[in-house]
Design a protein around this motif. Structure first.
Motif, PDB file in Angstrom:
ATOM      1  N   VAL A   1      -0.250   4.295  -2.707  1.00  0.00           N
ATOM      2  CA  VAL A   1      -1.344   5.161  -2.224  1.00  0.00           C
ATOM      3  C   VAL A   1      -0.902   6.625  -2.070  1.00  0.00           C
TER       4      VAL A   1
ATOM      5  N   VAL B   1      -4.278   4.488   6.241  1.00  0.00           N
ATOM      6  CA  VAL B   1      -4.058   4.431   4.782  1.00  0.00           C
ATOM      7  C   VAL B   1      -4.497   5.751   4.159  1.00  0.00           C
TER       8      VAL B   1
ATOM      9  N   ILE C   1      -8.667  -0.601   3.995  1.00  0.00           N
ATOM     10  CA  ILE C   1      -8.514   0.855   3.942  1.00  0.00           C
ATOM     11  C   ILE C   1      -9.033   1.419   5.269  1.00  0.00           C
TER      12      ILE C   1
ATOM     13  N   ILE D   1       0.833  -1.208   0.000  1.00  0.00           N
ATOM     14  CA  ILE D   1       0.000   0.000   0.000  1.00  0.00           C
ATOM     15  C   ILE D   1       0.865   1.253   0.000  1.00  0.00           C
TER      16      ILE D   1
ATOM     17  N   VAL E   1      -8.662   6.866  -3.726  1.00  0.00           N
ATOM     18  CA  VAL E   1      -8.360   5.536  -3.190  1.00  0.00           C
ATOM     19  C   VAL E   1      -9.665   4.744  -3.277  1.00  0.00           C
TER      20      VAL E   1
ATOM     21  N   THR F   1     -11.700   0.875  -3.168  1.00  0.00           N
ATOM     22  CA  THR F   1     -11.665  -0.558  -2.869  1.00  0.00           C
ATOM     23  C   THR F   1     -13.040  -1.174  -3.094  1.00  0.00           C
TER      24      THR F   1
ATOM     25  N   PHE G   1     -12.269   8.929  -1.156  1.00  0.00           N
ATOM     26  CA  PHE G   1     -12.405   7.481  -1.039  1.00  0.00           C
ATOM     27  C   PHE G   1     -13.607   7.021  -1.857  1.00  0.00           C
TER      28      PHE G   1
ATOM     29  N   VAL H   1     -12.812  -2.159   4.410  1.00  0.00           N
ATOM     30  CA  VAL H   1     -12.764  -0.733   4.763  1.00  0.00           C
ATOM     31  C   VAL H   1     -13.433  -0.534   6.127  1.00  0.00           C
TER      32      VAL H   1
END
Ligand code: CP
Ligand code: NVA
Length: 306
Positions: free
Chosen positions: A206, A242, A238, A202, A212, A214, A251, A263
């Motif tokens: 990142v 992060v 996440i 990561i 970002v 997921t 996000f 997450v």
């Protein structure tokens, strides 16, 4: 016949046209489906995709018909090709959520009705269109933006990489070792003229991200390998640390989220989360994709009656 089984069925210009039309008021697209049916076949569950697709059909003046295996028993009661031909007798477009992508290829191969993929094991193109629309809403353009996907290199990741790459964004993929895109996926992405960075750390990719992203580690159909997948993705969640390493990033997550797995709640519900913009944009993306296919010059309605 023009279909949307994945993003690379579209040129960069066509994708740009769809994204641009997704941002327009409903009235500007006209009643492209006036008086027409749209078949919406689902082999798996859905909250966003079914509702956004059906409402998009309504907004274009058409009538959506929700179909499950309880009615058609695809490939068992009748062949995939014969169900496709049957639906083409009544519907202008066939939208389908399936397990194996090859089912969609078979439907499209019949050549009687445009097919839209509503999620297969390989791709989720309408999600990716909504995602790039969300990025455009945030930053004004995808071009030059750094979009980092962390987690399972799955259907959502593949379509996202294609859509972001086609529109000139920088694609970064972080997965556990040995679990990145397959060689076939990588070839496909590169054939579309897209390059991407991959890492199993990561902290390599990142930092410096604008987005970002997921998705769940356990996609529909993978429930039987849940424990194995949870083990492989340990350390790829996440969380606030992060997100702290990419202080400017928003996000994103296609949903449904498995809260606490891929997450944490504070990221999902935090100020940098755009998950509800993405969900809202599913409607606009579906409407623009339906408009595009129903007005495309290659997509003439099938008329088997002499
Ligand atoms: N993101 C998405 O496709 O959600 P559904 O599975 O609820 O349709
Ligand atoms: N990767 C997930 C996406 C759901 C919208 C799945 O296939 O279940």
């Amino acid at each position: 016949m023009k279909h949307i089984l994945d993003i690379d069925d579209l040129s960069a210009t066509e994708l740009g046209t769809i994204v641009e039309h997704a941002g327009r008021p409903v009235a500007e697209l006209g009643r492209a489906l006036d008086g027409h049916g749209v078949a919406c076949y689902f082999a798996k569950q859905s909250a966003r995709t079914r509702n956004s697709t059906e409402m998009a059909v309504v907004q274009l003046g058409g009538h959506p018909v929700y179909i499950t295996d309880a009615e058609v028993s695809l490939g068992k009661r009748e062949t995939v090709a014969d169900v496709t031909r049957t639906l083409a007798c009544y519907h202008r477009i066939l939208c389908a959520r399936v397990y194996g992508h090859e089912v969609l290829e078979e439907m499209a191969g019949v050549g009687v009705v445009p097919v839209i993929n509503l999620l297969s094991d390989a791709a989720h193109p309408l999600q990716a269109i909504a995602d790039v629309l969300t990025i455009v809403g945030e930053y004004g353009t995808v071009e030059g933006r750094v979009v980092t996907y962390v987690g399972d290199a799955n259907n959502v990741a593949r379509s996202l990489a294609l859509a972001v790459g086609l529109l000139g964004g920088e694609v970064r993929i972080v997965t556990p070792p040995g679990q990145g895109f397959s060689e076939v996926d990588t070839d496909r992405i590169r054939t579309a003229g897209i390059s991407f960075d991959w890492s199993d750390r990561i902290e390599d990719l990142v930092p410096g991200s604008d987005v970002v992203y997921t998705d769940t580690w356990i996609s529909m159909g993978e429930e039987g390998i849940r424990q194995e997948k949870l083990r492989s993705f340990e350390g790829f969640r996440i969380d606030r640390d992060v997100m702290a390493s990419a202080p400017e990033a928003i996000f994103m997550h296609c949903l449904p989220a498995h809260r606490g797995e891929e997450v944490t709640d504070d990221v999902l519900d935090g100020p940098r989360s755009r998950i509800w913009a993405q969900a809202t944009n599913r409607l606009h993306a579906a409407r623009a994709a339906l408009w595009f296919l129903s007005t495309h010059s290659d997509n003439k309605p099938w008329s088997p009656v002499r």
